[in-house]
Design an enzyme around this catalytic site. Structure first.
Site, PDB file in Angstrom:
ATOM      1  CG  HIS A 155      -2.088  -1.129   1.359  1.00 39.78           C
ATOM      2  ND1 HIS A 155      -3.035  -1.078   0.305  1.00 39.78           N
ATOM      3  CD2 HIS A 155      -2.125  -2.216   1.748  1.00 39.78           C
ATOM      4  CE1 HIS A 155      -3.753  -2.268   0.620  1.00 39.78           C
ATOM      5  NE2 HIS A 155      -2.857  -2.872   1.464  1.00 39.78           N
ATOM      6  CE  LYS A 159      -5.298   0.075   3.449  1.00 40.00           C
ATOM      7  NZ  LYS A 159      -6.602   0.230   3.606  1.00 40.00           N
TER       8      LYS A 159
END
Length: 177
Positions: A155, A159
């Site tokens: 990610h 995130k």
């Protein structure tokens, strides 16, 4: 066809802004509120990178629900915020769509009971991407044929939840087999 009145909770976040962009293009949907703890007083359209919508970000969810009488609320916040927001919305008899993750079984049971008691509905999804939904289903099918598996996720550095709701949902689907 009737017009669907929607409030977006988490209106200043990445997903909230994307939802506002998408919903603003729909002729039969009217965004009637934008809730967040950031960017208070800012127009949600401008935050979403589109024309101003005349709806200002507020942190007063209950007042917006009572004044605007939405048919649905979309929640893309964080677990702790959603644990407060979702029950409030359901108690007002309003449907909830949530992409917020991290709920435990107690939360899920509470939400389900509130939806039933208030004759409304709730839809929780860890990921709204078609690719992610298919990946979870394929992982579930493949798990019947393999003794072990590993979930690796990547990610951006912004995130918030780790492991993600998608990873947790995938692991639950794999564990069923």
């Amino acid at each position: 066809m009737s017009n669907l009145r929607v409030v977006v909770i988490g209106a200043s976040g990445k997903m909230g802004r994307a939802i506002i962009q998408g919903l603003s293009k729909e002729a039969d949907i009217t965004i009637v509120g934008g809730i967040d703890v950031h960017n208070l007083g800012e127009d949600i359209g401008k935050l979403a990178g589109i024309l101003p919508l005349g709806i200002l970000v507020t942190n007063q969810l209950e007042q917006v629900l009572l004044k605007e009488k939405p048919n649905a609320v979309i929640d893309f916040t964080h677990r702790l915020a959603a644990q407060k927001n979702i029950p409030l919305v359901l108690k007002n008899g309003i449907s909830v769509v949530a992409g917020t993750t991290g709920f435990d079984e107690t939360d899920l049971n509470k939400f389900e009971q509130l939806a039933l008691e208030n004759k409304t509905s709730i839809f929780l999804a860890p990921n709204f991407s078609l690719g992610a939904v298919l990946m979870m289903k394929f992982a579930q099918i493949a798990s019947k044929y393999y003794q072990q598996s590993e979930i690796i996720e990547y990610h951006n550095d912004q995130k918030v939840d780790s492991p993600s709701g998608t990873a947790l949902a995938t692991s639950k689907k794999i564990a069923v087999n």
